[in-house]
Design an enzyme around this catalytic site. Structure first.
Site, short mmCIF file in Angstrom:
data_model
loop_
_atom_site.label_atom_id
_atom_site.label_comp_id
_atom_site.label_asym_id
_atom_site.label_seq_id
_atom_site.Cartn_x
_atom_site.Cartn_y
_atom_site.Cartn_z
N ARG A 171 23.91 41.87 37.93
CA ARG A 171 24.37 41.40 39.52
C ARG A 171 23.91 41.91 40.47
O ARG A 171 24.05 41.61 41.69
CB ARG A 171 26.15 42.08 39.49
CG ARG A 171 27.05 40.88 38.63
CD ARG A 171 28.32 41.33 38.42
NE ARG A 171 28.40 42.37 37.30
CZ ARG A 171 29.62 42.84 37.01
NH1 ARG A 171 30.81 42.25 37.71
NH2 ARG A 171 29.74 43.91 36.30
N LYS A 203 35.61 30.80 46.78
CA LYS A 203 36.37 31.90 47.03
C LYS A 203 35.67 32.82 48.04
O LYS A 203 34.40 32.77 48.19
CB LYS A 203 36.40 32.58 45.80
CG LYS A 203 35.04 33.07 45.11
CD LYS A 203 35.28 33.80 43.70
CE LYS A 203 33.84 34.45 43.32
NZ LYS A 203 33.87 34.75 41.80
N ARG A 233 35.38 37.06 49.10
CA ARG A 233 36.08 38.37 48.49
C ARG A 233 36.17 39.35 49.67
O ARG A 233 35.45 39.58 50.58
CB ARG A 233 35.19 38.85 47.45
CG ARG A 233 34.86 38.11 46.35
CD ARG A 233 33.94 38.91 45.29
NE ARG A 233 33.78 38.09 43.95
CZ ARG A 233 34.47 38.15 42.91
NH1 ARG A 233 35.35 38.93 43.20
NH2 ARG A 233 34.01 37.60 41.91
N ALA A 250 38.35 39.46 35.18
CA ALA A 250 39.35 38.11 34.91
C ALA A 250 39.99 37.91 35.90
O ALA A 250 40.75 36.76 36.00
CB ALA A 250 40.24 38.09 33.48
#
Length: 313
Positions: free
Chosen positions: A99, A195, A197, A227
């Site tokens: 990531r 989305k 964050r 999740a």
């Protein structure tokens, strides 16, 4: 006298022993003998208990955090190099630190690039991995990288479910390419979740682009950590009229209270690979093994034959 290619030797890092045993069985051989001596302060030292001189060596180990898993792979690669192995392949079903593939804000590292350099310095002459978080990570290596796809075994399972009105979904904009690839193969519709964050692992806002009413939805992602995204997306889709929501994620990190979130969510099923051993069992988590895929590719690599037929998408 004609030269015959000696059989390769497959070894396992401790965190991936179960998967390595499956890979070796599928390959038609047994795991090589290796031991890990541990000191009282936490330091450890791998030792090959058989000769690897001149051999092709496959070292199987996912490098999911903690960093001990990465360090174990690095030390084992170094041990193989110093024991005069001819070819040393790091078989990493899950490539950790992926990531961190770019600088997304000032004064941060590019962790995936650093890990690539560490693996090469330790002695890896080839990398075999699966479903990298970002495809461009392959460019961080100066050695050959075989980047496999979980779709090889996920798609046949998905087809076996015979779902009507199937719709593929991406849990974020970054995974839209992966979702479109699945939808093209399955000839299905695609929806995308958008989305925002607040910070890592915390979602501030989520919206849905597309229609899911009356559909059986399958979310596609490369990994599932806490999740939070998957369960939030599944609950939102059911609220908007979806008949069912499943999720396919290759790497099941499942940290924190992920299991509790999954079991309390409206997800029908979470389908994952065994690239990372599960911390616990859950009735909603279905595990498909990647062992046959890796064993087949390792066999092809050893015999210098094409692996292109293994790429379904």
């Amino acid at each position: 006298m004609p030269y015959t290619v000696p059989d390769p030797k497959i070894f396992a890092c401790t965190q991936s022993t179960e998967l390595a045993e499956k890979i070796a069985k599928s390959y038609g051989t047994e795991l090589g003998k290796i031991s890990y001596a541990r000191f009282s302060d936490g330091e450890f030292q791998p030792s090959f208990e058989e000769s690897v001189r001149g051999a092709r060596v496959f070292i199987v180990g996912s490098t999911h955090p903690s960093s001990e898993n990465l360090m174990e792979m690095l030390l084992t690669l170094d041990a193989a190099k110093r024991a005069s192995a001819r070819h040393i392949t790091a078989v990493m079903p899950y490539f950790g630190w992926a990531r961190q593939d770019r600088k997304d804000k000032p004064r941060v590292p590019i962790g995936a690039k650093l890990v690539a350099k560490l693996l090469e310095s330790a002695g890896a002459t080839r990398i075999i991995t699966m479903d990298l978080h970002a495809d461009q990570i392959q460019g961080f290596f100066e050695k050959p990288v075989d980047h496999l796809y979980g779709s090889t075994f996920f798609l046949p399972y998905l087809r076996s479910l015979e779902l009507d009105n199937l719709t593929i979904a991406s849990p974020d904009m970054g995974g839209s390419k992966r979702a479109y690839a699945y939808s093209k193969f399955l000839e299905s519709d695609v929806v995308i979740c958008y989305k925002q964050r607040k910070k890592a692992n915390i979602i501030e806002h989520m919206e849905l682009i597309g229609e899911v009413k009356g559909k059986n939805v399958v979310l596609i992602d490369d990994m599932v950590d806490t999740a939070g995204t998957l369960t939030k997306a599944a609950d939102m889709m059911i609220e908007r009229g979806a008949l069912s929501v499943r999720a396919i994620t290759t790497h099941a990190l499942l940290s924190g209270n992920a299991y509790e979130r999954i079991e309390n969510s409206k997800l029908t099923e979470l389908i994952v690979s065994d690239s990372i051993p599960l911390r616990q069992q859950s009735p909603k988590v279905k595990v498909l093994s990647c062992a046959d895929l890796f064993a087949d590719v390792m066999h092809r690599v050893h015999h210098n034959t094409s692996i292109s037929s293994k790429f379904i998408m």
